[in-house]
Scaffold this active site. Structure first.
Site: not given
Ligand code: GLP
Length: 236
Positions: A67, A136, A138, A143
């Site tokens: 993304d 959440d 995702h 989402e």
């Molecule tokens: C972002 C990314 C996700 C990732 C998520 C969790 O929103 N788009 O791909 O998994 O954050 O991030 P973290 O690993 O910092 O908890």
């Protein structure tokens, strides 16, 4: 599904890096699906160390990231392209032209999404997809919604995601409100999936995602249907 509980972030990162190196050793021209966020940082650090030691060679690897924020280009320090270059690609011997991140600044974002999926298909699909998970549920930036979105698409980020990701920005207002994310088809068609998560805060969502009903309200729950998924979780 394999669910591995490990003692700490370092071990989670080492194990994940081991899985990725094994993939690249067994298939040097692997297509790796990569993720951003704080979860995979340690994994990338470990892979860089092993690359420096000569244990793993990325010269034939292609990568496709999940993304990107809409409106941020690669020169912006908060963009996911910048994150990947600085935390991984610049430190290994992957060819930059073989690293793909959706372009969040494309004039036509719908066309960008279509082309991204086409590219993944032309590459023969993803061999190993690395995932984190949002609080959440995702994955990428898919989402919670009333339905699963299949293709790479633009998404309005939820308030809670904007809040959670604001820790990387000067303040909440600076967090883009939209992103472009790989959809569920490319993710689910990956031959193998490796999801990493750490911290007590992620425990509840992991339980819901992997042991609860499969629902678009918890996007990661669709992963229960994947034939080859490994989850590595560390409480600390
Ligand atoms: C972002 C990314 C996700 C990732 C998520 C969790 O929103 N788009 O791909 O998994 O954050 O991030 P973290 O690993 O910092 O908890």
């Amino acid at each position: 599904m394999k669910f591995l509980a490990v003692e700490n972030y370092e071990k989670m990162s080492r194990d994940a890096a081991n899985v990725i190196s094994a993939q690249v050793i067994m298939k040097p021209n692997s297509v790796l699906g990569l993720a951003t966020g704080s979860s995979p940082l340690g994994t990338y650090k470990q892979l860089i160390k092993w690359y420096e030691k000569g244990d793993v060679d990325f010269s034939k690897v292609t990568s496709v990231n999940l993304d990107e924020y809409v409106g941020l280009d690669g020169s912006n320090e908060q963009s996911y392209r910048y994150f990947m270059d600085n935390n991984f690609f610049n430190h290994i011997n992957i060819k930059k032209e073989n690293t793909f991140v959706p372009n969040g600044c494309a004039d036509d974002l719908a066309a960008e999404g279509e082309n991204y999926d086409k590219r993944i298909k032309e590459l023969g699909g993803i061999d190993l997809q690395l995932l984190g998970i949002g609080l959440d549920g995702h994955i990428g930036f898919n989402e919670p919604d009333r339905y699963f979105v299949k293709s790479t698409h633009v998404v309005d980020l939820h308030e809670s995601t904007i809040k959670a990701n604001s820790r990387f920005f000067a303040n909440e207002d600076e967090v883009p409100k939209q992103a472009i994310t790989m959809g569920m088809v490319s993710i689910m068609q990956a031959k193998k999936i490796l999801l990493i998560a750490n911290g007590e805060a992620k425990m509840e969502i992991l339980e819901k995602a992997f042991y609860g009903p499969i629902t678009p309200e918890i996007p990661a729950s669709i992963l229960q249907l994947h034939p080859d998924i490994t989850v590595i979780y560390s409480k600390k």
